[in-house]
Design a protein around this motif. Sequence first.
Motif, PDB file in Angstrom:
ATOM      1  N   THR A  77      -6.919   6.950   6.236  1.00  0.00           N
ATOM      2  CA  THR A  77      -6.709   7.984   5.241  1.00  0.00           C
ATOM      3  C   THR A  77      -6.159   7.512   3.942  1.00  0.00           C
ATOM      4  OG1 THR A  77      -4.354   8.353   6.128  1.00  0.00           O
ATOM      5  CG2 THR A  77      -6.386   9.991   6.939  1.00  0.00           C
ATOM      6  N   TRP A  78      -5.779   6.433   4.026  1.00  0.00           N
ATOM      7  CA  TRP A  78      -5.142   5.808   2.514  1.00  0.00           C
ATOM      8  C   TRP A  78      -6.406   5.524   1.968  1.00  0.00           C
ATOM      9  CZ3 TRP A  78      -5.526   1.954  -1.021  1.00  0.00           C
ATOM     10  CH2 TRP A  78      -4.216   1.764  -1.738  1.00  0.00           C
ATOM     11  N   ARG A  80       3.189   8.190   3.685  1.00  0.00           N
ATOM     12  CA  ARG A  80       2.934   8.884   2.457  1.00  0.00           C
ATOM     13  C   ARG A  80       4.663   9.183   2.024  1.00  0.00           C
ATOM     14  NH1 ARG A  80      -2.260   9.881   1.656  1.00  0.00           N
ATOM     15  NH2 ARG A  80      -3.277   8.288   3.089  1.00  0.00           N
ATOM     16  N   SER A  84      -3.149   6.010   9.628  1.00  0.00           N
ATOM     17  CA  SER A  84      -2.593   6.015   7.935  1.00  0.00           C
ATOM     18  C   SER A  84      -3.348   5.036   7.082  1.00  0.00           C
ATOM     19  CB  SER A  84      -1.031   5.448   8.396  1.00  0.00           C
ATOM     20  OG  SER A  84      -1.111   4.109   8.807  1.00  0.00           O
ATOM     21  N   ASP A  88      -8.474   8.402   0.697  1.00  0.00           N
ATOM     22  CA  ASP A  88      -7.578   8.992  -0.453  1.00  0.00           C
ATOM     23  C   ASP A  88      -7.526   8.161  -1.702  1.00  0.00           C
ATOM     24  OD1 ASP A  88      -7.336  10.970   1.198  1.00  0.00           O
ATOM     25  OD2 ASP A  88      -5.334  10.851   1.691  1.00  0.00           O
ATOM     26  N   TYR A  89      -7.501   7.074  -1.710  1.00  0.00           N
ATOM     27  CA  TYR A  89      -7.329   6.231  -2.944  1.00  0.00           C
ATOM     28  C   TYR A  89      -8.320   5.346  -3.284  1.00  0.00           C
ATOM     29  CZ  TYR A  89      -2.560   7.863  -1.800  1.00  0.00           C
ATOM     30  OH  TYR A  89      -1.702   8.876  -1.539  1.00  0.00           O
ATOM     31  N   SER A 116       0.351   4.071  -3.060  1.00  0.00           N
ATOM     32  CA  SER A 116       0.303   5.220  -2.834  1.00  0.00           C
ATOM     33  C   SER A 116       1.315   6.390  -3.425  1.00  0.00           C
ATOM     34  CB  SER A 116      -0.064   5.851  -1.414  1.00  0.00           C
ATOM     35  OG  SER A 116       1.421   5.707  -0.789  1.00  0.00           O
ATOM     36  N   TYR A 117       2.360   5.900  -3.546  1.00  0.00           N
ATOM     37  CA  TYR A 117       3.744   6.589  -4.311  1.00  0.00           C
ATOM     38  C   TYR A 117       3.538   6.634  -5.581  1.00  0.00           C
ATOM     39  CZ  TYR A 117       8.302   7.048  -6.105  1.00  0.00           C
ATOM     40  OH  TYR A 117       9.032   7.735  -7.056  1.00  0.00           O
ATOM     41  N   ILE A 130       0.620   6.474  -7.372  1.00  0.00           N
ATOM     42  CA  ILE A 130      -0.739   7.136  -7.567  1.00  0.00           C
ATOM     43  C   ILE A 130      -0.276   8.659  -7.450  1.00  0.00           C
ATOM     44  CG2 ILE A 130      -3.238   7.455  -6.803  1.00  0.00           C
ATOM     45  CD1 ILE A 130      -3.024   4.508  -5.900  1.00  0.00           C
ATOM     46  N   ASP A 131       0.367   8.993  -6.320  1.00  0.00           N
ATOM     47  CA  ASP A 131       0.675  10.333  -6.163  1.00  0.00           C
ATOM     48  C   ASP A 131       1.315  10.897  -7.218  1.00  0.00           C
ATOM     49  OD1 ASP A 131      -0.609  10.268  -3.835  1.00  0.00           O
ATOM     50  OD2 ASP A 131       1.055  10.493  -2.322  1.00  0.00           O
ATOM     51  N   PHE A 162       0.694  -1.073   0.067  1.00  0.00           N
ATOM     52  CA  PHE A 162      -0.087  -0.162   0.124  1.00  0.00           C
ATOM     53  C   PHE A 162       0.987   1.291  -0.153  1.00  0.00           C
ATOM     54  CE2 PHE A 162      -4.570  -0.625   1.002  1.00  0.00           C
ATOM     55  CZ  PHE A 162      -4.815  -1.818   0.424  1.00  0.00           C
ATOM     56  N   GLN A 163       1.952   1.214   0.681  1.00  0.00           N
ATOM     57  CA  GLN A 163       2.790   2.424   0.587  1.00  0.00           C
ATOM     58  C   GLN A 163       3.466   2.402  -0.584  1.00  0.00           C
ATOM     59  OE1 GLN A 163       4.974   2.826   4.047  1.00  0.00           O
ATOM     60  NE2 GLN A 163       7.004   3.594   3.118  1.00  0.00           N
TER      61      GLN A 163
END
Lengths: 373, 485
Positions: free
Chosen positions: B291-292, B173, B288, B295-296, B137-138, B140-141, B133-134
């Motif tokens: 919020t993940w 993040r 964490s 946001d995603y 998120s990277y 996707i960001d 997941f970390q």
Amino acid sequence: MWKLVLRVVVAAVLILGVIVGVNYFVDASQVITSRGQEQMAELVLAGHTVAVPENYNERVYQMALVERMKDIPETIVLGASRGMYLGKEITGYDTLFNHCVSGACIEDYYAVPQLYREKFGKYPGRVILEISPWVLNEFNPEIRWLEVFSWRSALEKLYAALNGRKPDIKESAGETDPFNSDGQPFYSRENPWFSLPYFQYNCYVISQKGLDAFRGNTARISTDPDEAAELPDGSVRNPASQENPNPRRLAQVLAETGAVTFEYAHRMTRVGEKESAALEALIRELQEHGTEVILFLAPFSPTQCGYSFDQDLNPGFRAAEAYLRDLAGKNGLRLIGGYDSRNFGLTDEQYIDYSHPDKSAVKAVWESSNPSF
Amino acid sequence: MIGEGTGVLFNSLAYAVFLPAVFILYWVLPHKARWPLLLAASYYFYMSWNAAYVVLIAATTLVSYGCALLLEKTDNVRKKKRYVGTALFLSLGILFVFKYYNFTASLLEGIHEAIRIPRLDVLLPVGISFYTFQTLSYVIDVYRGRTRAERNLGVYATFVSFFPQLVAGPIERSSNLLPQITSEKRFDYASATYGIRLILWGLYKKMVIADNLAVFVDRVFENVQHYQGYSFVLAAFFFSIQIYCDFSGYSDIARGSAKLLGIDLMENFRSPYFSSSIREFWSRWHISLSTWFRDYVYIPLGGNRKGRFRTILNNLITFLVSGLWHGANVTYLVWGGIHGAGQVVENLTGLDRKGRKKSRLRRIIGIPVVFVFVTLAWVFFRAKSFPDAVYVLTHLFTDLEILHPGAYFYNGMNMIFLNWELFFQNLALYILPLAVYDGCSLKTDVPAWIGQRGPLVRYGYIVLLVAVILVYGYVGQSTFVYFQF
């Protein structure tokens, strides 16, 4: 940064110091110091009946005894708790000492003979081996023989000399070993000086006894039949409530139901190869040095025999007795007793619990020289 | 079952040697050598669990690193979508194979008896859901243009594998963690002692509270048929405390360890059991992760912007996916569904609305209600199977006689070998200090507050915690509950 490191190091040293200090000065299970056991040994050898200090370590006590003996006794008894009544009074042997320790397994049988050999250069003239069936159980999970370093060193010396290898340290006791379910070693490798669980136990003892916890468990001469004691010949006296027949004791004997599970006896179906080989090697060694060996089989309560033998819930018991009888026959050993109490006319009233015959029962078994099985 | 090996657990002697060694080296080495040290230490830390699975984390790292670089090089939207799709497919593919394949196979086989799907004999790599997941998120960001792709593979690998948060979060993040890995830092005594205070509090929560309560909880949930009534109430209540202390204890140790290295990880828990609504609970619990998902998953699905029905649906979908993230089991799905449904009900009734006038009364009533709701939902989370969970919930009050309630309590405690002395010890040692600390945390940063006090309070706090951990801490080997996710 170094200031913080220094402070952390000082704190770590202090913490370690507290742990070691409490473990040493309280030593509630007497695994670091042997003060209590040494006092006991001195008093017993001086001919006293000694009240048992709380939580004393039986193996340390045995070592303290042999260390202090001036003469080697003619007869000794080796075995577990079921053989602890075998004393002068029952056997008739005058110079006898009973060295039985709780939870004895085959490895333990090697310790005391080695201690005598080291001290006197010879074995006693007669050795009575009380052998419970689980001594020959390959799944026996008992670990007490490992706990005291010098006890373990002594037995390992003789074991290695007679078997060509040191005894195995079991990492598990079979496929469904509950002790091993979390992947931990089968026994504790904890050093009692630094052990945190032991520190926690000592703290618990402090919370119960206050400052008395630091004064140790003092052995003392006892004439009170209501308390447990070690007798001058090494045999034991249980508290009167257990020692003598009474309804409560009988209720406990009758309450036991099903297979014997102690030391995984319920998983025993045959005599273990390594265990029997170790027993035979020890007997051979003793006999070769002119020692008479007697096997003593303490019977289980009649109620228990109904489960273990009639319902065949402990098939290993029958196999163990057959093996021991065969061994005795082949080696010219005297075998006294048997596991089925009904062959000796014993009753449940003569039992402390399902496996421990009381003094009268042990006497009756000893006096019946050749029971039929 | 998680990967073999016990690894360097935070609550082990190995970590008590590992962390100081890394700490000293980190501050002794020049700035340029620090991230390589962290990378080496992190890979060693991960490999202590199962050396073979280092391939998976390395593969996930390479895929996300490469895709992010490609994403930044192109302005072509189609290509961007292809790159981000590739990263999602490969990263989630690895996660699926190791975590969900067998579960999916058994579900499919349940459809028709003729379906037979071979099973994989693999162990779940520890922390796989967290680092996957970390990295997602990277990527996707970067795709959204919210962060720049990291050029240095080593630095990026350190971001993915940073040992304090590798196996159980917080899911960081890139915008927070990546710059901290490379920024030049000077040792700050106050910050380091703050970290030590956090670590000690985390160890207290884990070793003293969670592990000691686990003894009672495990006894009941491993064999639910043997228990009934009040023993279930106690087990559910204790598990509620256990899971919080276990996981937040881990997070505290993780944050404290990072703080020693001059790195700030995000706060993962903020007194969640002081929440007066489900919505508030999720803004305080496993922040964490929540919020993940916000946001995603939730916001990309439309969030609350597409009408009431879609809001409800999006809520439910997000919570079901969150449940599934925790484990490949129906019980986790149900657990997620319960929380989703709870939030939907709150949303529909307006119970989660903020308002100053009602706030005090709502909090007084809301906090215990939410706690009971969350505790009952935890039953599905902890139970070995769905029928087990149902059994527990339907037997909570068996043998309760209103006129003679004493037997109900006595029997329940007796069944789990709990007496009044132990019960009050649990209360005094575990629940009360936790409640006080968390209550204070609502208004202030407790470790920082302690750091500003005189030596008596500062050292008293440390001495007291160390003493309680030494005397009452569970010293057998116990892993962290969230390592399995």
